[in-house]
Design a protein around this motif. Structure first.
Motif, short mmCIF file in Angstrom:
data_model
loop_
_atom_site.label_atom_id
_atom_site.label_comp_id
_atom_site.label_asym_id
_atom_site.label_seq_id
_atom_site.Cartn_x
_atom_site.Cartn_y
_atom_site.Cartn_z
N ASP A 46 79.03 80.91 11.54
CA ASP A 46 77.29 81.20 12.87
C ASP A 46 76.12 80.38 12.70
OD1 ASP A 46 77.08 80.99 9.72
OD2 ASP A 46 76.18 83.14 9.30
N GLU A 47 75.11 80.35 12.98
CA GLU A 47 73.69 79.79 12.81
C GLU A 47 73.84 78.81 11.41
OE1 GLU A 47 74.13 83.35 14.07
OE2 GLU A 47 73.59 82.49 16.06
N ILE A 48 73.95 80.00 10.77
CA ILE A 48 73.21 79.29 9.16
C ILE A 48 74.27 78.09 8.91
CG2 ILE A 48 73.19 79.94 7.02
CD1 ILE A 48 70.75 81.00 8.52
N ALA A 49 75.58 77.93 9.47
CA ALA A 49 76.53 77.30 9.19
C ALA A 49 76.44 76.21 9.96
CB ALA A 49 78.19 77.50 10.03
N ARG A 50 75.43 76.51 11.49
CA ARG A 50 75.29 75.09 12.24
C ARG A 50 74.41 74.46 11.76
NH1 ARG A 50 74.41 77.45 18.13
NH2 ARG A 50 73.93 75.48 18.15
N LEU A 51 73.21 75.29 11.31
CA LEU A 51 71.83 74.62 10.99
C LEU A 51 72.67 74.02 9.20
CD1 LEU A 51 69.04 73.84 10.62
CD2 LEU A 51 69.03 75.76 9.03
N SER A 52 73.52 74.03 8.57
CA SER A 52 73.88 73.62 7.20
C SER A 52 74.47 72.46 7.80
CB SER A 52 74.72 74.26 6.46
OG SER A 52 74.23 75.29 6.13
N THR A 53 75.61 72.31 9.28
CA THR A 53 76.68 71.45 9.60
C THR A 53 75.60 69.72 9.99
OG1 THR A 53 78.38 72.65 9.61
CG2 THR A 53 77.87 70.50 10.93
N SER A 54 74.32 70.45 10.35
CA SER A 54 73.78 69.83 11.23
C SER A 54 72.95 68.50 9.75
CB SER A 54 72.46 70.57 11.94
OG SER A 54 72.95 70.82 13.48
N PHE A 55 72.80 69.81 8.82
CA PHE A 55 71.40 68.68 8.14
C PHE A 55 72.83 67.75 6.79
CE2 PHE A 55 71.34 69.24 3.27
CZ PHE A 55 69.83 68.76 3.11
N ASN A 56 73.88 68.25 7.06
CA ASN A 56 74.80 67.46 5.98
C ASN A 56 75.40 66.37 7.27
OD1 ASN A 56 75.48 69.51 4.18
ND2 ASN A 56 76.97 70.68 5.01
N SER A 57 75.19 66.76 8.25
CA SER A 57 75.12 65.57 9.21
C SER A 57 74.29 64.40 8.96
CB SER A 57 75.30 65.74 11.16
OG SER A 57 76.57 66.35 10.53
N MET A 58 72.53 64.91 9.32
CA MET A 58 71.86 64.28 9.04
C MET A 58 71.54 63.79 8.12
SD MET A 58 67.56 65.37 8.63
CE MET A 58 68.11 66.79 7.68
N SER A 59 71.72 64.47 6.94
CA SER A 59 71.88 63.77 5.38
C SER A 59 72.54 62.61 4.88
CB SER A 59 72.13 64.85 3.82
OG SER A 59 72.10 63.88 3.08
N THR A 60 74.30 63.00 5.60
CA THR A 60 74.89 61.62 5.74
C THR A 60 74.65 60.85 6.61
OG1 THR A 60 77.03 63.26 5.32
CG2 THR A 60 77.27 60.67 6.42
N ALA A 61 73.82 60.97 7.92
CA ALA A 61 73.39 59.24 8.48
C ALA A 61 72.50 59.10 7.80
CB ALA A 61 72.68 60.37 9.67
N LEU A 62 71.45 58.95 7.17
CA LEU A 62 70.17 58.77 6.09
C LEU A 62 70.88 57.91 5.54
CD1 LEU A 62 67.70 61.74 6.17
CD2 LEU A 62 67.44 59.59 7.71
N ALA A 63 71.82 58.20 4.85
CA ALA A 63 73.27 57.03 3.45
C ALA A 63 73.46 56.68 4.19
CB ALA A 63 73.92 58.38 2.80
N ASN A 64 74.26 56.56 5.64
CA ASN A 64 74.85 56.11 6.33
C ASN A 64 73.63 54.61 6.50
OD1 ASN A 64 77.38 56.12 5.61
ND2 ASN A 64 77.24 57.44 7.67
N SER A 65 72.22 55.13 7.27
CA SER A 65 71.02 54.34 6.98
C SER A 65 70.56 53.19 6.26
CB SER A 65 69.59 54.99 8.03
OG SER A 65 68.71 53.93 8.50
N ARG A 66 70.45 54.10 4.81
CA ARG A 66 69.91 53.62 4.04
C ARG A 66 71.19 51.96 3.75
NH1 ARG A 66 66.99 56.22 -1.00
NH2 ARG A 66 65.22 56.22 0.57
N GLU A 67 72.08 52.54 2.93
CA GLU A 67 73.16 51.83 3.22
C GLU A 67 73.00 50.67 3.80
OE1 GLU A 67 78.28 51.23 2.33
OE2 GLU A 67 77.12 53.36 2.81
#
Length: 494
Positions: free
Chosen positions: A248-269
């Protein structure tokens, strides 16, 4: 000359009820707003259903009363009538209330004489229907026709009245009024209203409780997301993810947040790795420069100058190290640009074949003993001219660096595909996945000059132009490496 003062400003209007409600909602939490709105929606639905139910029952009850009244037989004047000039005067304090019974429904009958205007009853009655001025229109009705209207008794009780007329030889035109009391219908409707109100109030309370529970359950993923964001803001530990359930929409929001968090971690790395690699690459020429400068200073301080040949060689080394630093800093500035394509004035129509020609001429100066075989067709792309020229030059520099003395470098541009082929040692298969990484250099070529950023710049520039680049072994099975660049465009400028 007198001046007229400006009129005073009108006081600001007080916010309306709607504005106050919106302001109150904005001051509530998301959970409170969701619970309130869900309870309000259910309350409106229950209220509308209750009103619809009440109106339907009201219409059906009164329609039933009117139907029974229309189907009842028309009474005739009895031989003896009790008449008076008005309904109130004809009533007796102790008379029987109904004058006619037809089953369980009681009806009252009264006659109005057109010639005298008197109101008559077939028997003494304690109640009568109040006459209206419009009732005289019934004298013109045809036989069998009647009028149904709402009326009241003289004591104020409601009733439904049927009015008809007939001709009597001795009395003349007679108006017949048959009334059915509706006090029981009104009492039933009042009881129904009380029942519907109680049910609606209970439903609204249950809706408020259910809305609170639904809001609490629905916002649990949002609470987890909020906790994760607050944790990242407090500890700066990017890469934190939350579990995802459903689609649902909450799951899509959670998935987007996980993607953003992973992208930030990769960017910092990547940023940390870039700083570490840049520091490592800068340390070598800086150390060599410091050693040479210390040697020059020590020779001057001790009064033992270096031999001219040694000093000339030392200065040459320092110049080479300064050039290496300049190239490295330029490469770092090139890579500091964002990876996404820039939508700005730098993106223009670029003639890729002209860029390839200029790059080949510069490469010939860096590899005077090499043979260049060039075959280019016109091809125009949309991109950054300086970035694409830097990318092509880096590919040719890489081919020049690894080509043997007297070797051949083949440059082809056909249908938007640019290939650069050298005949050097090639790239081991296990190292192909690292060739475009920043500061990566093959263990077998660590002694060769270079910063390890050239192919990274190639990949970034080609990606900004919407193309792709690959580097691998030569396709014909011979020695050397083959770099392939594919860029969208056309043989003519658009």
């Amino acid at each position: 000359m007198s001046t007229v003062p400006p009129p005073p400003l009108a006081p600001p209007r007080a916010p309306g009820r709607r504005r106050r409600v919106v302001r109150w909602l904005r001051s509530r939490s998301l959970r409170g707003r969701l619970a309130f709105l869900s309870a309000a929606a259910v309350a409106v639905a229950i209220a509308m259903s209750a009103l619809a139910c009440w109106f339907i029952v009201d219409k059906q009850l009164y329609d039933q009363v009117r139907t029974d009244l229309l189907n009842s037989p028309q009474p005739r004047p009895a031989p003896v009538l009790y008449c008076a000039s008005s309904p109130e005067a004809a009533l007796t304090p102790q008379g029987t209330s109904p004058s006619e019974s037809n089953g369980p429904v009681l009806r009252d009958v009264q006659f109005v004489l057109a010639n005298t205007g008197q109101v008559c009853f077939p028997e003494p009655a304690s109640r009568a229907v109040v006459l209206k001025s419009s009732d005289t229109a019934a004298y013109h009705l045809k036989p069998g026709q009647s009028i149904i209207r709402d009326g009241t008794y003289t004591n104020g009780d409601p009733a439904v009245v049927r009015i008809s007329t007939f001709q009597n030889h001795s009395l003349g035109p007679v108006l017949v009024m048959v009334a059915t009391p509706t006090q029981s219908v009104e009492s039933s409707l009042q009881g129904l209203a009380i029942l519907l109100g109680a049910v609606s109030l209970g439903g609204i309370l249950l809706a408020a409780v259910a809305g609170r529970l639904v809001a609490h359950s629905s916002l649990k993923p949002v609470d987890r997301l909020t906790d994760a964001v607050e944790h990242i803001a407090r500890t700066e530990e990017v890469g934190t993810t939350i579990p995802v359930h459903g689609d649902d929409e909450i799951a899509r929001l959670s998935t987007s947040f996980n993607s953003m968090s992973t992208a930030l971690a990769n960017s910092r790395e990547r940023q940390t790795r870039l700083i570490a690699d840049a520091g490592h690459e800068l340390r070598t020429p800086l150390t060599s420069l410091r050693t040479n400068v210390d040697l020059l200073i020590r020779s001057n301080d001790t009064g033992r100058p270096l031999p001219p040949a040694t000093k000339t060689k030392l200065l040459g080394n320092m110049k080479a190290q300064m050039q290496e630093l300049t190239v490295l800093i330029g490469d770092l500035l090139q890579l500091s640009r964002p990876d996404a394509p820039k939508a700005g004035p730098d993106l223009t129509v670029v003639a890729l074949h002209e860029i390839a020609g200029r790059a080949v001429e510069r490469a010939k100066l860096r590899g005077p003993g090499l043979v260049f075989e060039t075959s280019t067709e016109p091809w125009f792309v949309h991109g950054d001219a300086a970035g694409l020229e830097r990318a092509v030059i880096n590919l040719l520099d890489n081919a020049v660096k690894y080509s043997p003395p007297g070797g051949t470098i083949e440059v082809r541009l056909q249908q938007g595909v640019l290939t650069v082929r050298d005949h050097g040692p090639g790239i081991p298969p296990d190292e192909l996945q690292y060739v475009f990484d920043r500061f990566w250099r093959s263990p077998s070529s660590r002694q060769l000059p270079g910063s390890g950023l050239g192919l990274s710049i190639v990949a970034q520039s080609v990606r900004e132009a919407g193309g792709e680049v690959t580097l691998g072994p030569a396709g014909d099975g011979g020695p050397g490496a083959l770099a392939t660049v594919r860029l969208p465009g056309g043989p003519a400028p658009e």
